[in-house]
Motif scaffolding. Structure first.
Motif, short mmCIF file in Angstrom:
data_model
loop_
_atom_site.label_atom_id
_atom_site.label_comp_id
_atom_site.label_asym_id
_atom_site.label_seq_id
_atom_site.Cartn_x
_atom_site.Cartn_y
_atom_site.Cartn_z
N HIS A 31 45.87 36.35 67.34
CA HIS A 31 46.38 36.95 66.09
C HIS A 31 47.18 35.91 65.34
O HIS A 31 47.48 34.82 65.85
CB HIS A 31 47.17 38.23 66.36
N TYR A 33 50.33 35.31 64.30
CA TYR A 33 51.54 34.65 64.75
C TYR A 33 51.25 33.73 65.93
O TYR A 33 51.81 32.64 66.05
CB TYR A 33 52.60 35.68 65.13
N SER A 36 50.05 30.41 64.74
CA SER A 36 51.18 29.57 64.33
C SER A 36 51.83 28.90 65.52
O SER A 36 52.12 27.71 65.50
CB SER A 36 52.24 30.40 63.61
N GLN A 37 52.08 29.72 66.56
CA GLN A 37 52.78 29.18 67.72
C GLN A 37 51.95 28.15 68.45
O GLN A 37 52.45 27.12 68.88
CB GLN A 37 53.13 30.33 68.65
N ARG A 48 54.66 23.14 61.41
CA ARG A 48 55.10 24.53 61.48
C ARG A 48 54.43 25.26 60.33
O ARG A 48 54.60 24.89 59.18
CB ARG A 48 56.61 24.63 61.30
N MET A 49 53.68 26.29 60.66
CA MET A 49 52.99 27.03 59.61
C MET A 49 53.72 28.31 59.33
O MET A 49 53.83 29.18 60.21
CB MET A 49 51.58 27.36 60.07
N GLY A 50 54.22 28.45 58.12
CA GLY A 50 54.81 29.71 57.70
C GLY A 50 53.70 30.70 57.43
O GLY A 50 52.52 30.34 57.40
N PRO A 51 54.06 31.96 57.23
CA PRO A 51 53.03 32.99 57.04
C PRO A 51 52.14 32.72 55.82
O PRO A 51 50.94 32.93 55.88
CB PRO A 51 53.83 34.27 56.85
#
Lengths: 120, 893
Positions: A31, A33, A36-37, A48-51
């Protein structure tokens, strides 16, 4: 559709965000998030990817047919929460990823040679 | 819902709708996940880091998503084939092409819009250039914000007075706030040499002068401290212009001697061409700088004589307030050290402020006026664009119908606005460049720093910005309205009907009302200045300037008083003998020349209680002066041959002085005492003459006395010659004669008195001219606005008029109908403008003379001018309406 995608992927290098998102999905659907992690850990925290960036990239690679929403359900979410959307690589996505990795390998090899030859 | 989540949801509204609909839930989920994770990890600043990530993400991804949407819009436009190359670039080209084609189709409208823009922007930029160069730009010296004028302060007054030399030098030594202090005193010197003698502006300065200003000579050196000391060798620093003019830029001038007055001075330096002497210190045109060593020791040592202009450079990090405190401490020490001397307090003020003085009072109204002019121009452009948008309503509807998106149409119209703005700003810049040259050339001499006024990059950027903004904003209004989705109405309507045009018409009417109001304010403002100027021109000066010529001569060089008297007696006698000269005389202070002398009346015979407040003006004149100048004798007699140096001192007074000293009593034969030079002298009043405007044309009733030239001679005199009417000037003959008898004496001036008087009111004339031209252009623009609106509404209502005419309406009734519509707008504009003018014209207070800023006559004339303009503007469309052919119109149905 498939050929068109391959041409486009072959012609242009992927952006770092797209590349690492694809890479994060290489081991199976995730998913948002989690992507991103995963990207953060793959890059040792460099990316680092923000939403907004994440879903912007996902939208783009979904439209190019590299990624689809997968049906995988989310066992951890509580019943009252909305279902999380999972994303999975398509064949085209895997192909694009492999092409990009080969391109990067080529680039790294070229750079190493140049550096070795260039240094006294 | 947690507050932070709600806030994030709010932020998400910045994304395009489609993106938000699809991902909002996921993004909020992401947000909550990450919030939980970062809370678990904790650590210092974890909250800050979290929000930084979220906000940085928004800042980068929101624009990206909007760009995506735009790109998709372009790609998905069905009228264009799908195009993967550079779609944005390509649509821009496409928009530009369409825009240019439409301009070519209606060139008159295009020219009208561009001209309006160019005029508005050109005028505004011109005045902005002046405001920028004079008021806003820093002085042309290094770190000029640290420069201060220092002076003797007087309680309750905003002025700094001159200081004495010992005070100024003590100040430099004792007040640490200044890194360097310099004194100076403006003067004039005669430059002699191979060429004819010339009088040039000069300044005596102390060694710190150039250092304080941060200026270095182009070649040679500036003064050293040794040149502040009496007895130092005679040296001089020259200005670049004088060096070029007089010595042809000869570099060998360094070390050579030039003759100033009667003394040779060695040239030690030449200043660079861009060095401008500080106007705040009375050195407007100075091009000769002399060392302080020249100053006579008595003046140099006197602590009570204030005569020096002082400026200083503040040390870095020292504020004006700190310096002020230090100056107060300095003044206190001074009072303690010299108890016998009058106490003084000292003050300082930024050199910039001292330089520009109160000129802002005159320039800012011009800026306001030009702002109004620009507003009219904008309203006109908006009006014209509205008309244009409406006539193209059908085109736009058609394009929408075949698939152009709303944003595409908006972009098309904005491109057109942008092109208009660009072309307008180019022509505006041309007008501004010319305008500034004209402004500087016509400048009345009362504007400081005029030499620094120029159209520079900053000013051009201003013009460009205003132009683009104007056309974008006013292009956008019709654009947004023009693309409103009412297709069927517009297509059916075919650009004729009234329905959809109604709100546009109201908007255009509003714009016209606004234009009229603003034009009215400008017309009234200009009217007030014209009114003042006419009054100034018709002021009774107290003398008759017609057929009077002036030859100013300085009998310089330390000659004995008897020689000076003999010289001028001879010159005046010769002048009187020249054919065509009716009368000749001479005076020490020509009226309106800016030179004047004042004195206190110490005692008045028979009035022991008399206390002089304000003093009286005085000048030394020869016996023929009053006749030559045409000053009327009211009582008694003027000077004659019986008034000699060895007879008792006599005086002729003007009516104001007679009233001041003696009230209604007969002044003839009465005596008063005044200091004349060093000694107090009793003067007997022998005559009374009419009041003369000595100082300014606008100032009347100053008490003034005339003293006999041969009783106390002066070296600088203006010979006044009254000639018969219609004769050519006698000045060339007089100059030749002077050169024949005394080739060493320079001519100080050689001018017709009428020109001299005209010069004295050149400033009011200038401001009248500028504001008058603004008002004229404003009326012209308003005329275009009214005409455009009415002409357009007539063309829209052709059908209605056709029916009316067909049904038997007379031409007159149709004419009246159109005129009435125009008149209604104009009257509304005038009422609005009247209200504004009552308040706005107050800013002209420092420019008007003899009228109040709410002068009724001027207001009435303003109404007439605007009504007349409006009538002309309305008449053409009205006449066209009466000449419509009903048959042809109805046939087309």
């Amino acid at each position: 559709m498939e050929t068109k995608t391959r041409q486009r992927v072959g012609a242009k290098p992927l952006t770092p965000a797209v590349f690492y998102a694809l890479l994060a999905l290489a081991n199976g659907p995730l998913h948002g998030y989690a992507i991103s992690q995963e990207v953060e850990s793959l890059t040792d925290g460099d990316l680092r990817m923000g939403p907004g960036t994440l879903y912007g990239s996902l939208q783009r690679i979904q439209q190019s047919g590299l990624v689809v929403e997968s049906g995988a359900s989310d066992e951890t979410s509580a019943p009252h929460e909305a279902r999380r959307r999972y994303y999975a690589l398509t064949g085209a996505g895997r192909l694009a990823l492999e092409t990009e990795v080969r391109r990067l390998e080529r680039a790294v090899r070229a750079a190493r040679t140049r550096v070795v030859l260039g240094s006294p | 819902m947690h507050a932070s989540e709600a806030f994030y949801r709010l932020l998400l509204r910045a994304y395009p709708k489609r993106f938000r609909l699809r991902y909002e839930q996921d993004m909020v989920r992401w947000f909550l996940d990450h919030q939980a994770v970062s809370r678990r990890q904790g650590g210092p600043m974890s909250g800050a880091r979290f929000w930084y990530l979220i906000l940085a993400d928004l800042v980068t991804s929101v624009p990206a998503q909007h760009v995506n949407v735009m790109k998709r819009d372009v790609r998905q436009r069905p009228t264009q084939p799908r195009n993967r190359g550079e779609p944005v670039m390509e649509t821009c080209l496409q928009d530009t092409k369409v825009a240019l084609r439409s301009f070519v189709r209606s060139p008159a409208l295009f020219v009208l819009i561009v001209t309006t823009l160019a005029v508005g922007i050109g005028f505004a930029t011109t005045i902005y250039s002046v405001i920028d160069g004079v008021l806003l730009a820093p002085l042309p010296y290094a770190d000029s914000e640290r420069l201060a004028k220092i002076g003797t302060a007087s309680e309750g007054e905003d002025r700094l007075y001159a200081m004495s030399a010992p005070d100024a030098f003590d100040l430099e030594e004792q007040v640490a706030a200044f890194s360097r202090v310099a004194v100076s005193q403006g003067t004039r010197v005669t430059v002699r040499g191979d060429d004819a003698p010339e009088i040039e502006a000069a300044a005596v300065v102390s060694s710190g002068f150039f250092e304080v200003l941060g200026a270095e000579p182009l070649m040679g050196r500036a003064f050293g401290r040794e040149e502040d000391v009496a007895g130092a060798p005679h040296v001089v620093v020259l200005g670049h212009g004088l060096w070029q003019r007089r010595w042809g830029g000869d570099r060998a001038i360094l070390g050579q001697a030039v003759t100033l007055g009667r003394t040779p001075f060695t040239v030690i330096g030449v200043m660079p061409p861009d060095f401008l002497p500080p106007e705040a210190l009375g050195q407007r045109d100075a091009e000769i700088w002399l060392p302080f060593s020249l100053i006579d020791s008595s003046l140099r040592e006197s602590r009570s004589d204030g005569w020096l202009q002082v400026m200083g450079r503040l040390r870095a990090n020292v504020s004006f307030e700190q310096a002020h405190t230090e100056l107060a401490a300095f003044a206190a020490r001074r009072s303690a050290a010299y108890p016998e001397i009058q106490e003084r307090s000292f003050g300082l003020s930024p050199l910039h402020r001292e330089t520009i003085g109160r000129i802002g009072d005159k320039l800012l109204p011009l800026f306001g006026a030009v702002g109004l002019l620009l507003a009219i121009a904008c309203a006109n452009v908006a009006n014209l664009l509205l008309v244009r948008a409406e006539t193209r309503g059908r085109e736009m509807a058609l394009r929408t119908a075949i698939g152009a998106s709303r944003s595409r149409i908006v972009r098309q119209l904005m491109t057109e606005g942008l092109i208009l703005g660009l072309v307008g700003s180019v022509f505006g810049a041309v007008i501004a460049a010319t305008g500034v040259k004209v402004f500087v050339a016509l400048n009345p001499g009362d504007i400081p720093r005029i030499a620094e006024v120029d159209v520079d990059g900053k000013v051009l950027a201003f013009a460009f910005l205003v132009s683009i903004l104007t056309s974008l904003v006013f292009g956008l209004i019709p654009a947004l309205r023009g693309s409103a989705p009412n297709l069927t109405g517009r297509l059916k309507d075919g650009g004729r009907g009234l329905g959809t045009g109604m709100s546009h018409q109201r908007l255009r009417g509003g714009l016209v009302v606004l234009e009229i109001a603003v034009a009215f304010v400008l017309v009234v403002g200009a009217g007030l200045l014209i009114n003042s100027f006419v009054r100034l021109q018709n002021v009774d000066m107290g003398f008759d300037a017609r057929n009077v010529e002036i030859l100013g001569v300085a009998h310089s060089g330390g000659t004995a008083p008897e020689a000076t008297v003999a010289f001028f007696d001879h010159l005046v006698e010769h002048a009187a003998s020249v054919p065509g000269v009716v009368a000749a005389g001479a005076t020490s202070n020509l009226p309106l020349s800016g030179q004047f002398a004042m004195n206190r009346i110490e005692e008045v015979e028979g009035r022991p209680d008399y206390v002089d407040d304000g003093g009286v003006y005085y000048q030394h004149v020869t016996s023929g002066f009053f006749r030559a100048m045409g000053i009327a004798l009211r009582q008694g007699r003027v000077f004659d041959r019986t008034d000699r140096p060895d007879t008792h001192a006599v005086a002729v007074v003007n009516e104001s002085m007679a009233r001041k000293l003696f009230g209604t009593a007969d002044p003839i034969g009465r005596r008063f005492q005044s200091s004349d030079g060093d000694e107090e002298t009793w003067h007997e009043v022998i005559g009374v003459v009419s009041d003369v405007r000595t100082l300014e044309v606008s100032r009347a009733g100053s008490p003034e006395m005339y003293l006999a030239f041969n009783q106390s001679p002066r070296a600088r005199m203006d010979v006044v010659l009254r000639t018969e009417a219609g004769l050519p000037s006698v000045l060339p003959a007089m100059r030749d004669y002077l050169r024949g008898i005394r080739p060493d004496l320079p001519v100080r001036r050689s001018i017709r008195m009428e020109d001299f008087v005209a010069d004295a009111i050149v400033a009011p004339r200038f401001y009248t001219l500028v504001l008058g031209s603004f008002a004229g252009v404003a009326l012209l623009l308003a005329l275009v606005g009214i005409y455009g609106t009415l002409a357009y509404s007539v063309s829209r209502q052709k059908h209605e008029f056709g029916v009316r005419l067909a049904l038997g309406a007379s031409g007159t009734s149709v004419l009246t109908m159109v005129l009435r519509r125009g008149l209604r707008l104009v009257l509304m504009g005038i009422v609005l403008g009247f209200g504004v003018a009552l308040v706005a014209t107050r800013v002209l207070a420092s420019l008007v003379f003899g009228v109040t800023t709410t002068d009724g006559t001027t207001m009435a004339l303003g109404v007439v001018a605007v009504l007349f303009t409006a009538f002309i503007a309305s008449m053409l469309p009205a006449l066209r309406a009466t000449q419509l052919d009903p048959v042809a119109i109805l046939h087309r149905e």
